[in-house]
Enzyme design. Structure first.
Site, PDB file in Angstrom:
ATOM      1  N   SER A  37       0.821  -1.202   0.000  1.00 55.40           N
ATOM      2  CA  SER A  37       0.000   0.000   0.000  1.00 55.40           C
ATOM      3  C   SER A  37       0.855   1.252   0.000  1.00 55.40           C
ATOM      4  O   SER A  37       0.322   2.349  -0.067  1.00 55.40           O
ATOM      5  CB  SER A  37      -0.948  -0.018   1.191  1.00 55.40           C
ATOM      6  OG  SER A  37      -0.313  -0.497   2.333  1.00 55.40           O
TER       7      SER A  37
ATOM      8  N   HIS B 201      -2.244  -2.993  -6.456  1.00 58.43           N
ATOM      9  CA  HIS B 201      -2.743  -2.611  -5.133  1.00 58.43           C
ATOM     10  C   HIS B 201      -4.263  -2.786  -5.109  1.00 58.43           C
ATOM     11  O   HIS B 201      -4.995  -1.977  -5.678  1.00 58.43           O
ATOM     12  CB  HIS B 201      -2.328  -1.157  -4.859  1.00 58.43           C
ATOM     13  CG  HIS B 201      -2.698  -0.677  -3.509  1.00 58.43           C
ATOM     14  ND1 HIS B 201      -2.877   0.655  -3.226  1.00 58.43           N
ATOM     15  CD2 HIS B 201      -2.906  -1.331  -2.344  1.00 58.43           C
ATOM     16  CE1 HIS B 201      -3.193   0.784  -1.951  1.00 58.43           C
ATOM     17  NE2 HIS B 201      -3.215  -0.401  -1.400  1.00 58.43           N
TER      18      HIS B 201
ATOM     19  N   GLU C  84      -5.165  -0.436  -8.153  1.00 61.79           N
ATOM     20  CA  GLU C  84      -4.206   0.629  -8.484  1.00 61.79           C
ATOM     21  C   GLU C  84      -2.942  -0.076  -9.004  1.00 61.79           C
ATOM     22  O   GLU C  84      -2.340  -0.882  -8.287  1.00 61.79           O
ATOM     23  CB  GLU C  84      -3.902   1.433  -7.208  1.00 61.79           C
ATOM     24  CG  GLU C  84      -3.158   2.726  -7.420  1.00 61.79           C
ATOM     25  CD  GLU C  84      -2.950   3.487  -6.089  1.00 61.79           C
ATOM     26  OE1 GLU C  84      -2.800   2.836  -5.027  1.00 61.79           O
ATOM     27  OE2 GLU C  84      -2.910   4.730  -6.123  1.00 61.79           O
TER      28      GLU C  84
ATOM     29  N   ASN D 151      -3.268   6.098  -1.145  1.00 63.51           N
ATOM     30  CA  ASN D 151      -2.933   6.381   0.252  1.00 63.51           C
ATOM     31  C   ASN D 151      -2.318   7.751   0.478  1.00 63.51           C
ATOM     32  O   ASN D 151      -2.287   8.240   1.602  1.00 63.51           O
ATOM     33  CB  ASN D 151      -2.048   5.274   0.815  1.00 63.51           C
ATOM     34  CG  ASN D 151      -2.896   4.062   1.137  1.00 63.51           C
ATOM     35  OD1 ASN D 151      -3.978   4.192   1.693  1.00 63.51           O
ATOM     36  ND2 ASN D 151      -2.430   2.887   0.756  1.00 63.51           N
TER      37      ASN D 151
HETATM   38  N1  CAA Z   1     -16.526 -10.331   1.066  1.00 64.58           N
HETATM   39  C1  CAA Z   1     -17.551 -10.370   0.199  1.00 64.58           C
HETATM   40  N2  CAA Z   1     -18.557  -9.445   0.186  1.00 64.58           N
HETATM   41  C2  CAA Z   1     -18.522  -8.479   1.121  1.00 64.58           C
HETATM   42  C3  CAA Z   1     -17.479  -8.374   2.060  1.00 64.58           C
HETATM   43  C4  CAA Z   1     -16.447  -9.348   2.002  1.00 64.58           C
HETATM   44  N3  CAA Z   1     -15.396  -9.328   2.821  1.00 64.58           N
HETATM   45  N4  CAA Z   1     -17.706  -7.278   2.828  1.00 64.58           N
HETATM   46  C5  CAA Z   1     -18.856  -6.723   2.397  1.00 64.58           C
HETATM   47  N5  CAA Z   1     -19.341  -7.439   1.360  1.00 64.58           N
HETATM   48  C6  CAA Z   1     -20.534  -7.138   0.561  1.00 64.58           C
HETATM   49  C7  CAA Z   1     -21.823  -7.398   1.291  1.00 64.58           C
HETATM   50  O1  CAA Z   1     -22.250  -8.740   1.137  1.00 64.58           O
HETATM   51  C8  CAA Z   1     -22.775  -6.411   0.633  1.00 64.58           C
HETATM   52  O2  CAA Z   1     -23.227  -6.860  -0.615  1.00 64.58           O
HETATM   53  P1  CAA Z   1     -24.696  -6.406  -1.189  1.00 64.58           P
HETATM   54  O3  CAA Z   1     -24.759  -4.914  -1.115  1.00 64.58           O
HETATM   55  O4  CAA Z   1     -24.703  -6.939  -2.590  1.00 64.58           O
HETATM   56  O5  CAA Z   1     -25.651  -7.090  -0.274  1.00 64.58           O
HETATM   57  C9  CAA Z   1     -21.884  -5.233   0.347  1.00 64.58           C
HETATM   58  O6  CAA Z   1     -20.552  -5.736   0.292  1.00 64.58           O
HETATM   59  C10 CAA Z   1     -22.027  -4.195   1.397  1.00 64.58           C
HETATM   60  O7  CAA Z   1     -21.719  -4.812   2.649  1.00 64.58           O
HETATM   61  P2  CAA Z   1     -22.554  -4.610   3.978  1.00 64.58           P
HETATM   62  O8  CAA Z   1     -24.009  -4.393   3.651  1.00 64.58           O
HETATM   63  O9  CAA Z   1     -22.197  -5.682   4.942  1.00 64.58           O
HETATM   64  O10 CAA Z   1     -21.959  -3.327   4.631  1.00 64.58           O
HETATM   65  P3  CAA Z   1     -21.828  -1.893   4.034  1.00 64.58           P
HETATM   66  O11 CAA Z   1     -22.925  -1.528   3.110  1.00 64.58           O
HETATM   67  O12 CAA Z   1     -21.546  -1.070   5.218  1.00 64.58           O
HETATM   68  O13 CAA Z   1     -20.503  -1.992   3.149  1.00 64.58           O
HETATM   69  C11 CAA Z   1     -18.181  -1.853   2.837  1.00 64.58           C
HETATM   70  C12 CAA Z   1     -19.293  -2.448   3.670  1.00 64.58           C
HETATM   71  C13 CAA Z   1     -18.179  -2.456   1.436  1.00 64.58           C
HETATM   72  C14 CAA Z   1     -16.881  -2.232   3.549  1.00 64.58           C
HETATM   73  C15 CAA Z   1     -18.401  -0.304   2.731  1.00 64.58           C
HETATM   74  O14 CAA Z   1     -18.585   0.225   4.013  1.00 64.58           O
HETATM   75  C16 CAA Z   1     -17.267   0.410   2.079  1.00 64.58           C
HETATM   76  O15 CAA Z   1     -17.171   0.489   0.860  1.00 64.58           O
HETATM   77  N6  CAA Z   1     -16.365   0.968   2.899  1.00 64.58           N
HETATM   78  C17 CAA Z   1     -15.189   1.665   2.407  1.00 64.58           C
HETATM   79  C18 CAA Z   1     -14.146   0.653   2.124  1.00 64.58           C
HETATM   80  C19 CAA Z   1     -12.881   1.312   1.632  1.00 64.58           C
HETATM   81  O16 CAA Z   1     -12.718   2.506   1.583  1.00 64.58           O
HETATM   82  N7  CAA Z   1     -11.920   0.438   1.271  1.00 64.58           N
HETATM   83  C20 CAA Z   1     -10.624   0.892   0.855  1.00 64.58           C
HETATM   84  C21 CAA Z   1      -9.723   0.882   2.030  1.00 64.58           C
HETATM   85  S1  CAA Z   1      -8.134   1.414   1.600  1.00 64.58           S
HETATM   86  C22 CAA Z   1      -7.352   0.046   1.094  1.00 64.58           C
HETATM   87  O17 CAA Z   1      -7.819  -1.046   1.141  1.00 64.58           O
HETATM   88  C23 CAA Z   1      -6.002   0.250   0.566  1.00 64.58           C
HETATM   89  C24 CAA Z   1      -4.926   0.503   1.489  1.00 64.58           C
HETATM   90  O18 CAA Z   1      -3.812   0.470   1.028  1.00 64.58           O
HETATM   91  C25 CAA Z   1      -5.065   0.843   2.892  1.00 64.58           C
END
Ligand code: CAA
Length: 303
Positions: free
Chosen positions: A132, A153, A165, A203
């Site tokens: 990352s 990424h 990415e 990031n």
């Molecule tokens: N595996 C499979 N499916 C998943 C899952 C997983 N681990 N987590 C969530 N889902 C699915 C759910 O089944 C749901 O699907 P449907 O809408 O089709 O029913 C959908 O994703 C949404 O999940 P939830 O309803 O449980 O919860 P939510 O609506 O709050 O969404 C989330 C959860 C997808 C995590 C959402 O909150 C989100 O997009 N958050 C932001 C995540 C983000 O910013 N990620 C990037 C982080 S930075 C990074 O990763 C890089 C780095 O270098 C640090």
């Protein structure tokens, strides 16, 4: 790979059938899952057998969740899981056209793995890192195939987030970049190419926001819940920055801030002391059961 998939795909990654993922933490699991779902055979390598077992169990649960949601037939999740072979030996990379390293954000560890992979993987294989923030150029420099080293990424949770990415190191070749982008597309993801620079794009922008949210908490500007609610309801973020830090892992957030601070030399990137303190206390977020919030359910696999 199914014959149908092979016949249908004629892009730069057409010859890729088997990949290796090194590291069975949150990101490695997600990457292995999406490749197996995309029809690839996957070797998943972690340091100890119990970590491999835990990774496979986590992927199994995640696939069941997707199966339920998507209404897959009963056997499909099991068939996908069967495409992932777990193990502890890096030499699983010997017959892989692409290797994706997804171990924790520690340059010394990644360097050791890249040196070993360079010796083990076929000369033409592409070595990718899911880092990352660590320099792709620096990782490429420890190999004899810098033109075939690249950043891929993925975002957490990998099965859900549509972005990959793609990070070009100084020496990354056009063919390698095209192959990585094509692979991402075959997983149903959108690839965006950026250049190697501290924090890349994702990031460089995301982490200072999270760090600033931690400063707001430390300075008593508002509670964690209030900070997250402001960003969710006021800015339409799917989750607040502190909840997101818990999802990513506070140790990962801290190491990314350190890379930004050291790499760009500007005090605006200094990690918040509260972030350091929580990491020292072992409050790493969801994976340890506690971060800015508490997660009473069993902790998931640490990265
Ligand atoms: N595996 C499979 N499916 C998943 C899952 C997983 N681990 N987590 C969530 N889902 C699915 C759910 O089944 C749901 O699907 P449907 O809408 O089709 O029913 C959908 O994703 C949404 O999940 P939830 O309803 O449980 O919860 P939510 O609506 O709050 O969404 C989330 C959860 C997808 C995590 C959402 O909150 C989100 O997009 N958050 C932001 C995540 C983000 O910013 N990620 C990037 C982080 S930075 C990074 O990763 C890089 C780095 O270098 C640090």
């Amino acid at each position: 790979m199914s014959t149908a998939t092979e016949a249908a795909h004629a892009g730069p990654s057409a010859a890729v059938r088997k990949i290796a993922v090194i590291g069975g933490g949150i990101m490695g699991n997600g990457i292995a899952q999406v490749f197996a779902t995309g029809g690839f055979d996957v070797a998943l390598v972690d340091a100890r057998p119990e970590l491999v077992e835990r990774a496979l169990a986590t992927i199994g649960r995640s696939l069941e969740r997707v199966a339920k949601k998507q209404g897959w037939p009963g056997e499909q999740a099991r068939a996908i899981l069967a495409r992932i072979r777990g193990g502890t030996d890096l030499s699983a990379a010997r017959d892989c056209a692409v290797v994706i390293e997804a171990v924790s954000e520690d340059f010394a560890l990644k360097r050791r793995i890249f040196e070993q992979l360079d010796a083990l993987a076929p000369a033409q294989a592409v070595l990718a890192s899911n880092t990352s923030s660590i320099s792709i150029t620096a990782l490429a420099a420890v190999t004899r195939r810098a033109e075939r080293v690249i950043g891929m990424h993925f975002m957490n949770p990998v099965p859900v987030m549509p972005l990959v990415e793609i990070i070009r190191g100084l020496a990354t070749g056009d063919a390698t970049a095209a192959l990585a982008a094509d692979l991402a597309q075959r997983l149903g993801k959108t690839a965006v190419e950026v250049n190697d620079y501290p924090g890349f794009v994702s990031n460089r922008i995301l982490m200072p926001m999270i760090n600033e949210a931690v400063f707001c908490l430390m300075e008593g500007v508002a509670s964690a819940e209030a900070i997250d609610t402001v960003m969710k309801l006021g800015m339409s973020h799917p989750m607040g920055p502190l909840a997101l830090a818990d999802l990513i892992g506070l140790d990962t957030c801290l190491s990314i801030m350190e890379v930004l601070h050291e790499g760009l030399g500007d005090s605006k990137y200094r990690p918040c002391p509260l972030l350091r303190k929580l990491v020292r206390a072992g409050h790493l977020g969801r994976k340890s059961g506690r971060g800015f919030y508490e997660y009473p359910a069993a902790p998931s696999t640490p990265s």
